[in-house]
Design an enzyme around this catalytic site. Structure first.
Site, mmCIF file in Angstrom:
data_model
loop_
_atom_site.group_PDB
_atom_site.id
_atom_site.type_symbol
_atom_site.label_atom_id
_atom_site.label_comp_id
_atom_site.label_asym_id
_atom_site.label_seq_id
_atom_site.Cartn_x
_atom_site.Cartn_y
_atom_site.Cartn_z
ATOM 1 N N ASP A 41 69.484 -23.030 49.432
ATOM 2 C CA ASP A 41 68.170 -23.481 48.952
ATOM 3 C C ASP A 41 67.850 -23.076 47.519
ATOM 4 O OD1 ASP A 41 68.056 -24.306 51.559
ATOM 5 O OD2 ASP A 41 66.515 -22.888 52.183
ATOM 6 N N LYS A 150 69.009 -29.785 55.035
ATOM 7 C CA LYS A 150 68.525 -29.153 56.264
ATOM 8 C C LYS A 150 67.010 -29.265 56.325
ATOM 9 C CE LYS A 150 68.430 -24.291 54.629
ATOM 10 N NZ LYS A 150 67.038 -23.941 54.952
ATOM 11 N N CYS A 183 65.671 -18.117 55.078
ATOM 12 C CA CYS A 183 66.740 -19.082 55.358
ATOM 13 C C CYS A 183 68.133 -18.465 55.326
ATOM 14 C CB CYS A 183 66.645 -20.258 54.398
ATOM 15 S SG CYS A 183 65.148 -21.247 54.645
#
EC number: 3.5.1.110
Length: 245
Positions: A41, A150, A183
């Protein structure tokens, strides 16, 4: 889950000896051909001023060194033939993938809560195709890199990630990115339950929240779910034989 040793009945030579990566709580032996570098991310949402985390009140002012360290790790991985896998977290522009009030994600996602508090941001945070969703300019995927979208904290949930790994014989996951305590840790934990060996490069990660969140996440990983190492140790371990990192 093992690397294939034959294809159509033909034996494949094992040309890559295992390397020993210095790590806590103990060193970990890994083969480059069974290892992937995972970049979690690294989007404007999480690493840039004006992105979602910044707008939600989280401090992103110290992400610059993390970006530089991730770049260093990516270069070392590519040189060693280790695949680099980028995650991009977010949802369709209508936020159908984010879930409605019947989903805990609707209640706990700080991006969704921020947009409800500030309606002028509706459609901007973590929406696919927007600036917030884009990877930061400094970490543009290179030819041969893999990008996996995702829609939840864990990269294993409703994504192609596990299939991508298994089809390549990958069993070691080296994690970088943001946020360590959300995450990164969520994906590493799920990998642990799927029999993947997870390592975090601590200086290539950044937390969402105060510094103690970073330390708590690293403690959890080191103690219960995986290993903790550094970018320099990763680069040295997987540098071409006979060459400095």
């Amino acid at each position: 889950m093992t690397t294939p040793t034959t294809v159509a009945g033909v034996d494949l030579p094992d040309l890559q000896p295992a390397r020993e990566l210095p790590a806590r709580p103990e060193p970990l032996r890994m083969k480059p051909g069974e290892t992937a570098l995972v970049v979690v991310d690294m989007q404007n949402a999480y690493a840039s001023l004006g992105g979602y985390l910044d707008l939600a009140g989280f401090d992103v002012s110290s992400t610059g060194p993390v970006i530089a360290n991730i770049n260093k790790a990516c270069a070392a991985a590519r040189a060693a033939g280790i695949p680099v896998i980028f995650f991009q977290n977010g949802w369709d522009p209508a936020y159908v993938e984010a879930g409605g009030p019947g989903s805990p994600n609707w209640h706990k996602s700080n991006a969704l809560k921020t947009m409800r508090k500030r309606p002028e941001l509706e459609g901007q945070l973590l929406a696919k195709g927007g600036w917030d969703y884009q990877l930061v300019d400094e970490l543009t995927p290179q030819p041969g890199d893999i990008v996996v979208p995702k829609i939840r904290y864990s990269g294993f949930f409703n994504s192609s990630f596990d299939s991508v790994l298994r089809s390549r014989g990958i069993r070691n996951l080296v994690f970088t990115g943001i946020a360590t305590n959300v995450c990164v840790e969520s994906t590493l934990r799920d990998g642990f339950h799927l029999e993947y060996f997870g390592v975090v490069l601590a200086d290539a990660t950044h937390q969402a929240g105060p510094e103690f969140a970073q330390q708590a996440a690293l403690f959890n990983i080191e103690t219960f779910f995986g290993w903790v190492s550094s970018v320099d140790d990763f680069c040295t371990t997987f540098s071409p034989v006979g060459q400095p990192s």
